[in-house]
Design a protein around this motif. Structure first.
Motif, PDB file in Angstrom:
ATOM      1  N   GLU A 171       1.060   4.935  -4.421  1.00 23.68           N
ATOM      2  CA  GLU A 171      -0.313   4.981  -4.096  1.00 23.68           C
ATOM      3  C   GLU A 171      -1.290   6.049  -4.642  1.00 23.68           C
ATOM      4  O   GLU A 171      -0.875   6.738  -5.152  1.00 23.68           O
ATOM      5  N   ASN A 172      -2.498   6.027  -4.484  1.00 19.36           N
ATOM      6  CA  ASN A 172      -3.338   6.990  -5.026  1.00 19.36           C
ATOM      7  C   ASN A 172      -3.085   8.545  -4.616  1.00 19.36           C
ATOM      8  O   ASN A 172      -3.568   9.397  -5.253  1.00 19.36           O
ATOM      9  N   ASP A 173      -2.510   8.371  -3.325  1.00 18.20           N
ATOM     10  CA  ASP A 173      -2.303   9.751  -3.024  1.00 18.20           C
ATOM     11  C   ASP A 173      -0.611  10.292  -3.496  1.00 18.20           C
ATOM     12  O   ASP A 173      -0.249  11.452  -3.219  1.00 18.20           O
ATOM     13  N   GLY A 174      -0.125   9.474  -4.211  1.00 17.03           N
ATOM     14  CA  GLY A 174       1.111  10.021  -4.884  1.00 17.03           C
ATOM     15  C   GLY A 174       2.332   9.787  -4.031  1.00 17.03           C
ATOM     16  O   GLY A 174       3.439  10.454  -4.209  1.00 17.03           O
ATOM     17  N   GLN A 232       5.347   0.578  -4.929  1.00 17.92           N
ATOM     18  CA  GLN A 232       4.114   0.806  -5.571  1.00 17.92           C
ATOM     19  C   GLN A 232       3.381   2.169  -4.946  1.00 17.92           C
ATOM     20  O   GLN A 232       3.278   2.408  -3.911  1.00 17.92           O
ATOM     21  N   GLU A 273      -7.278   4.410   3.079  1.00 25.38           N
ATOM     22  CA  GLU A 273      -7.565   4.344   1.688  1.00 25.38           C
ATOM     23  C   GLU A 273      -6.633   3.219   1.035  1.00 25.38           C
ATOM     24  O   GLU A 273      -6.756   2.761  -0.178  1.00 25.38           O
ATOM     25  N   ILE A 274      -5.496   3.054   1.609  1.00 29.88           N
ATOM     26  CA  ILE A 274      -4.686   2.017   0.916  1.00 29.88           C
ATOM     27  C   ILE A 274      -4.945   0.534   1.263  1.00 29.88           C
ATOM     28  O   ILE A 274      -5.183   0.215   2.524  1.00 29.88           O
ATOM     29  N   ASN A 275      -5.528   0.009   0.192  1.00 39.44           N
ATOM     30  CA  ASN A 275      -6.083  -1.554   0.343  1.00 39.44           C
ATOM     31  C   ASN A 275      -4.974  -2.499   0.112  1.00 39.44           C
ATOM     32  O   ASN A 275      -4.471  -2.573  -1.178  1.00 39.44           O
ATOM     33  N   GLU A 284      -5.098  -3.491 -17.238  1.00 36.28           N
ATOM     34  CA  GLU A 284      -5.104  -2.711 -16.189  1.00 36.28           C
ATOM     35  C   GLU A 284      -5.125  -1.336 -16.919  1.00 36.28           C
ATOM     36  O   GLU A 284      -3.835  -0.705 -17.349  1.00 36.28           O
ATOM     37  N   ARG A 310      -4.960   2.547 -17.574  1.00 35.58           N
ATOM     38  CA  ARG A 310      -4.487   3.680 -16.834  1.00 35.58           C
ATOM     39  C   ARG A 310      -4.835   4.944 -17.803  1.00 35.58           C
ATOM     40  O   ARG A 310      -4.364   4.979 -19.047  1.00 35.58           O
ATOM     41  N   HIS A 313       4.791   6.719  -1.519  1.00 31.37           N
ATOM     42  CA  HIS A 313       5.125   5.511  -1.388  1.00 31.37           C
ATOM     43  C   HIS A 313       5.187   5.122  -0.056  1.00 31.37           C
ATOM     44  O   HIS A 313       5.964   6.037   0.583  1.00 31.37           O
ATOM     45  N   LYS A 348       6.008  -4.473  -6.051  1.00 30.23           N
ATOM     46  CA  LYS A 348       4.641  -3.769  -6.224  1.00 30.23           C
ATOM     47  C   LYS A 348       3.560  -4.742  -6.150  1.00 30.23           C
ATOM     48  O   LYS A 348       2.303  -4.522  -6.853  1.00 30.23           O
TER      49      LYS A 348
END
Length: 343
Positions: A49-52, A47, A121-123, A329, A331, A54, A21
């Protein structure tokens, strides 16, 4: 044949990591390809990602592709990139002490023939672009903690499998018994619990209890050695587990204890615990000094106590003995439940 085993299965081999992760727990010497200047993209395979989703990376021999035609009907996206949907991907790694183990799997995955750019958008902290070969929705992704990775499951596989190639296990009659075990694992009959509503890894309750009790005992013993009187507050729902009072009664410590079976200094906190932490940071906690104790490798060689106290000047939680700082962090989650709407 059940629904899940109608999918094709492919195995990919990763370098060993605890969680996949990010870079926090990466053992860089084990990532041999780092020496050729490339990035360990697989360090982010688990991990979300924000879009749900992997986005998993599998390292293949340079210039080679995944033979996706062996996994099902080939399709292509609007950019002409070829892929196959509905594949079960088993991620494996070589255990540090020897032997191949399963570290997790994607179900209903999309497998591309060639490397793909991760969405913009994945950094990820790579020198160049972020790459992936496999994608899946978070609800179809399962991860095994290190203590649940069974060496017996893939016994003998490492002797016949070259690391930089996919392993199409369904085509190998020699491994049909192993394949059945992997289907059983991926279907949730071993190691994970699967329901129609939600799929979660099964928690080993006995081990969890052993870790919790071992951590509490170690912290209790440590503060009693320092001549504190220690009392358990575990059942009082006050935001901490132990109260320790110094011999002269001048110091009262409110200790929250977290235990891990592995060597990872991290912890999740309930709302009550986090409220107590933030109150202490604002000097509004009037029950004593709040202390966070994280015990790693509980009941195993190398078990260690990390004691964090809040430093007002530095505005953070520090373990000055081990030179560590806790980075929070936050959440936030919102739960939606579907109900029949009124007309």
């Amino acid at each position: 044949m059940d629904v899940m085993s109608s999918q094709k299965m492919v195995l990919f081999r990763l370098q060993w990591m605890e969680d996949y992760k990010g870079f926090e727990n990466i053992d860089k010497p084990t990532f041999e390809h780092l020496f050729d200047g490339s990035d360990p993209h697989e360090a982010f395979n688990f991990q979300v990602e924000n879009d749900g989703c992997h986005y998993g990376f599998a390292r293949i021999s340079k210039g080679d592709s995944i033979h996706i035609e062996r996994l099902g009907e080939v399709d292509q996206d609007d950019k002409g990139h070829q892929y196959v949907d509905g594949v079960t991907v088993i991620w494996t790694a070589k255990h540090p002490s020897g032997g191949m183990v399963v570290v997790g799997w994607y179900r209903n995955a999309r497998v591309y023939r060639d490397e793909q750019y991760c969405p913009d958008e994945i950094n990820r902290p790579f020198k160049g672009d972020a790459w992936y070969r496999v994608s899946a929705n978070a609800g179809d992704v399962f991860f095994l903690e290190t203590e649940l990775r069974d060496k017996e499951l893939l016994k003998g596989l490492g002797d016949t499998w070259k690391q930089a190639r996919p392993f199409y296990i369904s085509e190998k009659k020699k491994f049909s018994k192993m394949e059945r075990k992997l289907w059983k694992l991926a279907q949730g009959k071993t190691g994970v619990s699967v329901s129609k509503k939600r799929k979660k890894p099964v928690i080993n309750q006995e081990r969890k209890k052993e870790v919790e009790e071992g951590a509490i005992k170690l912290v209790t013993d440590e503060f009693e050695k320092r001549h504190y009187t220690v009392e358990s507050f575990e059942d009082r729902n006050v935001g901490y587990d132990l109260q320790a009072i110094s011999q002269d009664g001048q110091e009262i410590l409110c200790i929250e204890v977290k235990g891990h079976g592995i060597d990872t200094v991290t912890a999740d906190f309930t709302f009550n615990e986090y409220d107590a932490i933030t109150e202490h940071q604002k000097s509004q906690f009037n029950q004593g000094e709040y202390v966070i104790c994280i015990v790693t490798s509980v009941s195993r060689p190398g078990m260690k106590l990390h004691e964090f106290r809040y430093d007002k000047k530095r505005k953070g939680w520090f373990d000055n003995i081990n030179g560590l700082k806790l980075d929070p962090e936050e959440r936030v989650a919102v739960k939606f439940t579907a109900k029949r709407g009124r007309k």
